[in-house]
Design a protein around this motif. Structure first.
Motif, PDB file in Angstrom:
ATOM      1  N   ILE A  63       0.830  -1.201   0.000  1.00 41.02           N
ATOM      2  CA  ILE A  63       0.000   0.000   0.000  1.00 41.02           C
ATOM      3  C   ILE A  63       0.868   1.255   0.000  1.00 41.02           C
ATOM      4  O   ILE A  63       0.577   2.229  -0.689  1.00 41.02           O
ATOM      5  CB  ILE A  63      -0.960  -0.002   1.207  1.00 41.02           C
ATOM      6  CG1 ILE A  63      -2.042  -1.055   1.003  1.00 41.02           C
ATOM      7  CG2 ILE A  63      -1.592   1.354   1.420  1.00 41.02           C
ATOM      8  CD1 ILE A  63      -2.895  -1.311   2.232  1.00 41.02           C
ATOM      9  N   LEU A  64       1.939   1.239   0.773  1.00 39.54           N
ATOM     10  CA  LEU A  64       2.780   2.427   0.905  1.00 39.54           C
ATOM     11  C   LEU A  64       3.767   2.612  -0.241  1.00 39.54           C
ATOM     12  O   LEU A  64       4.349   3.687  -0.380  1.00 39.54           O
ATOM     13  CB  LEU A  64       3.545   2.380   2.231  1.00 39.54           C
ATOM     14  CG  LEU A  64       2.689   2.433   3.489  1.00 39.54           C
ATOM     15  CD1 LEU A  64       3.558   2.319   4.721  1.00 39.54           C
ATOM     16  CD2 LEU A  64       1.876   3.707   3.532  1.00 39.54           C
ATOM     17  N   SER A  65       3.968   1.594  -1.055  1.00 40.61           N
ATOM     18  CA  SER A  65       4.926   1.739  -2.159  1.00 40.61           C
ATOM     19  C   SER A  65       4.300   2.587  -3.263  1.00 40.61           C
ATOM     20  O   SER A  65       3.096   2.577  -3.463  1.00 40.61           O
ATOM     21  CB  SER A  65       5.319   0.363  -2.689  1.00 40.61           C
ATOM     22  OG  SER A  65       4.196  -0.282  -3.245  1.00 40.61           O
ATOM     23  N   PRO A  66       5.125   3.335  -3.988  1.00 44.85           N
ATOM     24  CA  PRO A  66       4.583   4.194  -5.046  1.00 44.85           C
ATOM     25  C   PRO A  66       4.051   3.373  -6.209  1.00 44.85           C
ATOM     26  O   PRO A  66       4.499   2.255  -6.470  1.00 44.85           O
ATOM     27  CB  PRO A  66       5.785   5.040  -5.465  1.00 44.85           C
ATOM     28  CG  PRO A  66       6.968   4.283  -5.036  1.00 44.85           C
ATOM     29  CD  PRO A  66       6.558   3.487  -3.834  1.00 44.85           C
ATOM     30  N   SER A  67       3.085   3.934  -6.902  1.00 45.92           N
ATOM     31  CA  SER A  67       2.493   3.233  -8.034  1.00 45.92           C
ATOM     32  C   SER A  67       3.454   3.233  -9.218  1.00 45.92           C
ATOM     33  O   SER A  67       4.449   3.956  -9.243  1.00 45.92           O
ATOM     34  CB  SER A  67       1.181   3.913  -8.432  1.00 45.92           C
ATOM     35  OG  SER A  67       1.458   5.215  -8.916  1.00 45.92           O
ATOM     36  N   ALA A  68       3.128   2.437 -10.227  1.00 46.04           N
ATOM     37  CA  ALA A  68       3.970   2.365 -11.426  1.00 46.04           C
ATOM     38  C   ALA A  68       3.984   3.699 -12.152  1.00 46.04           C
ATOM     39  O   ALA A  68       5.006   4.108 -12.718  1.00 46.04           O
ATOM     40  CB  ALA A  68       3.464   1.260 -12.345  1.00 46.04           C
ATOM     41  N   LYS A  69       2.863   4.409 -12.122  1.00 50.58           N
ATOM     42  CA  LYS A  69       2.799   5.720 -12.767  1.00 50.58           C
ATOM     43  C   LYS A  69       3.734   6.715 -12.071  1.00 50.58           C
ATOM     44  O   LYS A  69       4.447   7.472 -12.721  1.00 50.58           O
ATOM     45  CB  LYS A  69       1.370   6.238 -12.730  1.00 50.58           C
ATOM     46  CG  LYS A  69       1.198   7.567 -13.426  1.00 50.58           C
ATOM     47  CD  LYS A  69      -0.243   8.038 -13.349  1.00 50.58           C
ATOM     48  CE  LYS A  69      -0.361   9.420 -13.972  1.00 50.58           C
ATOM     49  NZ  LYS A  69      -1.688   9.981 -13.783  1.00 50.58           N
ATOM     50  N   ALA A  70       3.725   6.689 -10.736  1.00 44.50           N
ATOM     51  CA  ALA A  70       4.606   7.598  -9.988  1.00 44.50           C
ATOM     52  C   ALA A  70       6.070   7.253 -10.227  1.00 44.50           C
ATOM     53  O   ALA A  70       6.919   8.148 -10.335  1.00 44.50           O
ATOM     54  CB  ALA A  70       4.285   7.541  -8.501  1.00 44.50           C
ATOM     55  N   LEU A  71       6.385   5.972 -10.312  1.00 45.66           N
ATOM     56  CA  LEU A  71       7.769   5.575 -10.583  1.00 45.66           C
ATOM     57  C   LEU A  71       8.196   5.996 -11.985  1.00 45.66           C
ATOM     58  O   LEU A  71       9.334   6.408 -12.205  1.00 45.66           O
ATOM     59  CB  LEU A  71       7.938   4.070 -10.409  1.00 45.66           C
ATOM     60  CG  LEU A  71       7.867   3.546  -8.986  1.00 45.66           C
ATOM     61  CD1 LEU A  71       7.901   2.029  -8.975  1.00 45.66           C
ATOM     62  CD2 LEU A  71       9.007   4.111  -8.158  1.00 45.66           C
ATOM     63  N   ALA A  72       7.278   5.885 -12.949  1.00 43.95           N
ATOM     64  CA  ALA A  72       7.600   6.284 -14.318  1.00 43.95           C
ATOM     65  C   ALA A  72       7.796   7.788 -14.417  1.00 43.95           C
ATOM     66  O   ALA A  72       8.654   8.265 -15.169  1.00 43.95           O
ATOM     67  CB  ALA A  72       6.490   5.842 -15.261  1.00 43.95           C
ATOM     68  N   GLU A  73       7.020   8.547 -13.651  1.00 43.76           N
ATOM     69  CA  GLU A  73       7.176  10.000 -13.670  1.00 43.76           C
ATOM     70  C   GLU A  73       8.392  10.460 -12.884  1.00 43.76           C
ATOM     71  O   GLU A  73       8.831  11.586 -13.034  1.00 43.76           O
ATOM     72  CB  GLU A  73       5.930  10.670 -13.090  1.00 43.76           C
ATOM     73  CG  GLU A  73       4.716  10.586 -13.979  1.00 43.76           C
ATOM     74  CD  GLU A  73       3.509  11.249 -13.369  1.00 43.76           C
ATOM     75  OE1 GLU A  73       3.577  11.634 -12.185  1.00 43.76           O
ATOM     76  OE2 GLU A  73       2.499  11.393 -14.062  1.00 43.76           O
ATOM     77  N   GLY A  74       8.929   9.592 -12.051  1.00 43.02           N
ATOM     78  CA  GLY A  74      10.035   9.981 -11.178  1.00 43.02           C
ATOM     79  C   GLY A  74      11.376  10.040 -11.870  1.00 43.02           C
ATOM     80  O   GLY A  74      12.341  10.542 -11.305  1.00 43.02           O
TER      81      GLY A  74
END
Length: 124
Positions: A63-74
């Motif tokens: 739950i606390l890990s970032p989503s794939a979208k957030a990782l891609a934007e990072g």
């Protein structure tokens, strides 16, 4: 002189408080199954609690890990070979502008020649 036996010890301490079986009339063979079942039950219960805790902690981490979208934007990769020397290019990163300048050799040498003490906010 070598003493092989402690014949001067007349009073043997009582270890009744440390015994698992407090009834001295019961032999250990008679309570063996009960003690064995207690150990197995305690071990099984501990294993169930450990598996449950591991699953619960795994869900919390998921739950606390970032989503794939957030990782891609990072992260962003910029190929500066497509940018001519001395030109600026603006990229969008996390919804904000990212300015990239491909500096030329003369520009890099000019900036490296500036004394740090002459800067407005000198680095320490």
């Amino acid at each position: 002189q070598v003493r092989l036996a402690h014949t001067d010890v007349t009073q043997i301490p009582s270890f009744d408080d440390y015994r698992i079986i407090t009834d001295t009339a019961v032999k250990s063979d008679e309570s063996f199954v009960e003690r064995k079942m207690f150990t197995y039950t305690l071990g099984f219960g501990g294993a169930v609690v450990a598996v449950g805790a591991a699953k619960y902690i795994g869900q919390i981490v998921h739950i606390l890990s970032p989503s794939a979208k957030a990782l891609a934007e990072g992260s962003i990769e910029v190929d500066i070979s497509n940018i001519p020397e001395g030109k600026n290019v603006v990229f969008k990163w996390r919804g904000k502008p990212l300015f990239v300048r491909h500096r030329g050799r003369e520009e890099i040498e000019r900036e490296a020649a500036v004394a740090v003490s002459d800067l407005r906010d000198p680095a320490k």
